[in-house]
Design a protein around this motif. Sequence first.
Motif, short mmCIF file in Angstrom:
data_model
loop_
_atom_site.label_atom_id
_atom_site.label_comp_id
_atom_site.label_asym_id
_atom_site.label_seq_id
_atom_site.Cartn_x
_atom_site.Cartn_y
_atom_site.Cartn_z
N UNK A 112 0.99 -1.10 -0.10
CA UNK A 112 0.20 0.09 0.01
C UNK A 112 0.94 1.24 -0.04
N UNK A 113 0.19 2.36 -0.47
CA UNK A 113 0.91 3.43 -0.30
C UNK A 113 0.21 4.78 -0.20
N UNK A 114 0.49 5.94 0.32
CA UNK A 114 -0.28 7.07 0.73
C UNK A 114 -0.71 7.81 -0.57
N UNK A 115 -1.96 8.02 -0.81
CA UNK A 115 -2.47 8.76 -2.11
C UNK A 115 -3.25 10.19 -1.52
N UNK A 116 -3.44 10.40 -0.59
CA UNK A 116 -3.92 11.70 -0.17
C UNK A 116 -4.23 11.78 1.32
N UNK A 117 -4.85 12.91 1.60
CA UNK A 117 -5.45 13.33 2.92
C UNK A 117 -6.65 13.69 2.95
N UNK A 118 -7.62 13.55 3.91
CA UNK A 118 -8.74 13.91 4.09
C UNK A 118 -9.08 14.43 5.75
N UNK A 119 -9.97 15.65 5.39
CA UNK A 119 -10.32 16.33 6.66
C UNK A 119 -11.22 15.33 7.67
N UNK A 120 -10.81 15.48 8.99
CA UNK A 120 -11.49 14.41 9.89
C UNK A 120 -12.09 15.52 11.04
N UNK A 121 -12.99 14.97 11.89
CA UNK A 121 -13.43 15.86 13.21
C UNK A 121 -12.21 15.94 14.04
N UNK A 122 -11.38 14.91 14.05
CA UNK A 122 -10.21 14.80 15.06
C UNK A 122 -8.69 15.32 14.47
#
Length: 260
Positions: A112-122
């Motif tokens: 696996x590899x990182x493809x992005x990020x997303x906002x989360x409540x924490x």
Amino acid sequence: MDASIDQYVADQVSVDGPAKPGGQQKNIWSNRKHDPRVGVRSGEMQSLQSPVPSLVLEDPAAIRPLFDARQRTALLPFLGRGCTVASAAKQTGEHANTMLARVRRWERLGLVFAVGRERHARGIQTIYRCTADTFFVPHRFTQAEDLPALAQSLHTPDVVALFTAYAQAASAFPADAEWGIHFARQGERWAMQPQRCPETDCDPLDDHLPAALLQYAELRLLPAEAKVLQHELAALLRRFETTQSKENQGRTYHLFVGLA
């Protein structure tokens, strides 16, 4: 990657795989020509910016998770799509910390590899995806001695789960009943099925009994007839996979189909 994170994630995670910012995708193929039916070999990959269609695994450490039923289940949310650790843990029933440890190990192994990020409540969560849409493991790189042993290593957990669920179905039988196994002839094979007592005409298909069935048959068929049966069994599986309860209100049933 703060104010523009939403656009970054939209650019990175798509049906066709994550794209490099700016619309340019780095070429992950080596100079050697590849047969697309075989795929890229793990040792020939450059710095990965998007998943490859198929990846040939030759490293025993990277192969091992695919031959472990529990790890395969945990890896599935990342295959062909982006997923966060928290979402994958929820989908598979894994503890979040266990899933995080798995993902970090898979990342080191190149699965696996990182493809992005997303906002989360924490805060902000990393989106991971498998490095390939499909994986291929040559038999010579597995620990199986031969093809029968390879099939057993892959499918034994599913068969055991079916046997366990089949035995647990007996909990629906009356507590005062003396249940046993009825042995009889059915055509040219033995018919073995649970029965309440010798005097009771009981059949697993009776409406008042739980939906549990375990039967085996040896059939003499022409190759063309066997092929028809194969298509019918495959169609049966597809039909119920597409019509199963969408609201997750039903219970889990184990269905294992084989023909050879």
